[in-house]
Design a protein around this motif. Structure first.
Motif, short mmCIF file in Angstrom:
data_model
loop_
_atom_site.label_atom_id
_atom_site.label_comp_id
_atom_site.label_asym_id
_atom_site.label_seq_id
_atom_site.Cartn_x
_atom_site.Cartn_y
_atom_site.Cartn_z
N SER A 100 21.47 -115.03 28.22
CA SER A 100 21.78 -115.43 29.54
C SER A 100 22.93 -116.24 29.63
N ILE A 125 22.55 -111.40 31.29
CA ILE A 125 22.06 -111.99 32.51
C ILE A 125 22.95 -112.78 33.04
N TYR A 171 20.93 -112.24 38.21
CA TYR A 171 19.54 -112.95 38.58
C TYR A 171 19.47 -113.54 39.78
N VAL A 179 14.62 -110.63 37.55
CA VAL A 179 15.14 -110.39 36.15
C VAL A 179 13.85 -109.61 35.06
N TYR A 202 16.91 -113.05 21.84
CA TYR A 202 17.33 -113.53 23.27
C TYR A 202 18.11 -114.91 22.73
N ASP A 214 19.26 -118.02 24.44
CA ASP A 214 19.28 -118.65 25.64
C ASP A 214 20.15 -119.82 25.73
N VAL A 254 20.04 -121.09 29.36
CA VAL A 254 19.89 -121.29 30.69
C VAL A 254 18.43 -121.96 30.60
N ILE A 299 14.39 -117.78 33.88
CA ILE A 299 14.76 -116.53 33.07
C ILE A 299 14.47 -116.58 31.58
N SER A 308 19.90 -124.55 33.42
CA SER A 308 19.34 -124.38 34.82
C SER A 308 18.41 -125.54 35.07
#
Lengths: 333, 333
Positions: free
Chosen positions: A152, A176, A198, A203, A218, A220, A222, A226, A247
């Protein structure tokens, strides 16, 4: 001594850090003492982590104090040296702060070679951002060739490198990001296998389409919704590298765990947080490998350079609105 | 054929699984086909995981269907065998269901030796519970001698074993349990270094007192507020083994992530979910080592045996009210 323009922290932010929390000061640059070096800063690195540094409370580094010069990584030229290892004209990186001149102990400086890579790359792929992508992905996710990697903030400073490293390591890379332009850039220029917007796509459903066997790794940047969408699509024994949660950085409730946390158990998966500074002893190894990929063209360093120290409060907010394309750098000279 | 009393799932629960979701049936026991064995069940294992098995939706095993016999691990005696490896009188464990007689393929059965350890121990320390404690702690937390280990649900089936294994491996063991009696039992009988009563103590503050250097390993059976209290006290590079989240199993919002999730990043720590079935190939190794500790007295198996298949709906709820002391077993013969 020349004038030193500075941004200082005037107040702790609530939510988005607006202009009112910053204070502009002008003072004389400080003469270095024995063992110190005075650096004329050319470029400053603007990073999401800075949002965390201005919060009250215990974290992985002490918070920036009210009235202190705002902490920032930077790159500059030695102006005055009182340490035998550094001479005027040397180019160095360090934690310099939002100002024209940093006077600091030589121990915190890293010499860089501008004949090898241009200025900006030393703040991006070969700097702390690159180290974050390299160790946070390779060491924390431990990806295997053929695995599906999702990242992301994929068009951002760290994410764009993670996706490219995933491809170099033989993985499928799904990014993403926010917006059509960013997404097509990821696929057409950086070699991602697919990108999910997104802002316009569901998503969770898009991940199901692009990752039919589930998400093995993954990365990450954010958090929030998500992260939850990825958690709903984990492969068995998935590894989540928890680099950031942008986020939620301006959310008054702070960074909260995913609501579908139980997926970690159901999918026998893990979340691992990391801080790049823990890998300091291995930066050399990463720089050598990243440098090779940059030279061979396998790795591209995308930077978004903005002008003017005075513009910092506005430029900084672009990280949170997603207006930056790649590594956000403030050029101040 | 003898009568087979059964508890079937009549409806999916909302919140605490009250009596209305169960249906009592009586039918004739089923004759085994070629390759199958009919087992007369003596004892059934009542586990928090059963709460998850009756929820709708995808999980690590398919949910128990409406109208089906409720899934449960059990222990019994072979009544009729149509497989060469099993003979009437053999004692076996398996996933038998809440009933008097299970007729099942021989492949799912494990022969046990009652001369080595009594019945209940085979459902506890040497059964799936013991395997969960052994692998979920040693493999997932990877504890080092001298480290501080915290376990929640510490007086329960899995937790009581984890704390004892931590001591055997040279760690400090701190248990979190509900009630003074459970807490003093942990310290005086099972050798825990300390126990925290979550019903009367501020868990976060108590952890600060008992774990001045932070929590290196946390074996989580409960999730929720206690998980958050531990997250606030993590040592650097801590490992959380996510075994269960019983405090949230009956919550309509389900199992949610900790609100102070960002601590994983700040403390460079990880949460790792696991399912014991993934370790099936290594059960032998664990049984051998656990058997040794049981014989030497280093490991104690505490079981709480209740009587009567008909009492299942009430006895099952004791897991969620915390009324059980150690492994909860339903003796049905």
């Amino acid at each position: 001594m020349p004038t030193n323009r500075q941004w200082r922290l005037a107040a702790r932010p609530v939510g988005l850090p607006d202009k009112s929390i910053w204070q502009w000061t002008e003072t004389a640059a400080i003469d270095p003492k024995e063992g110190e070096v005075q650096v004329r800063i050319h470029e400053l690195s603007l990073d999401p982590a800075m949002r965390g540094w201005i919060n009250e409370g215990k974290s992985y580094v002490p918070p920036v104090g009210i009235g202190e010069v705002m902490r920032a990584l930077g790159l500059g030229e030695v102006a005055v040296s009182r340490h035998p290892n550094f001479a005027p004209g040397d180019w160095v990186t360090g934690i310099f702060g939002l100002q024209d001149y940093a006077t600091a102990p030589a121990a915190g400086l890293n010499k860089i070679d501008l004949r090898v890579q241009p200025l900006e790359v030393w703040l991006h792929a070969l700097g702390m951002t690159g180290m974050t992508a390299y160790f946070g992905f390779l060491d924390v996710c431990d990806p295997k060739p053929g695995e599906t990697v999702v990242v992301s903030g994929a068009a951002g400073a760290v994410g764009s490198l993670v996706g490219q490293i995933a491809k170099i390591k033989g993985c499928r890379a799904i990014g993403i990001a926010g917006g059509k332009d960013k997404c097509s850039y990821l696929v057409s220029k950086l070699g991602f296998d697919a990108a999910i917007d997104y802002k316009t796509e569901d998503v969770r459903a898009a991940l199901e389409t692009h990752c039919p066997k589930g998400v093995d790794c993954y990365f990450d940047n954010v958090g929030g919704a998500i992260l939850e969408a990825v958690m709903a699509n984990l492969a068995l024994h998935a590894r989540i590298s928890f680099c950031g949660a942008i986020s939620q950085y301006n959310d008054p409730d702070g960074v909260t765990g995913p609501r579908n946390y139980r997926q970690l158990l159901v999918r026998r998966s893990r979340v691992q947080g990391f801080i790049v500074f823990d890998y300091a002893a291995r930066y050399g190894e990463a720089v050598r490998e990243m440098m090779g990929w940059l030279k061979s063209g396998q790795l591209k360093s995308r930077v978004d350079v903005r002008q003017g120290l005075e513009n910092f409060p506005d430029v900084f907010l672009k990280l949170f609105s997603g207006e930056n394309n790649g590594k956000l750098i403030l050029k101040i000279i």
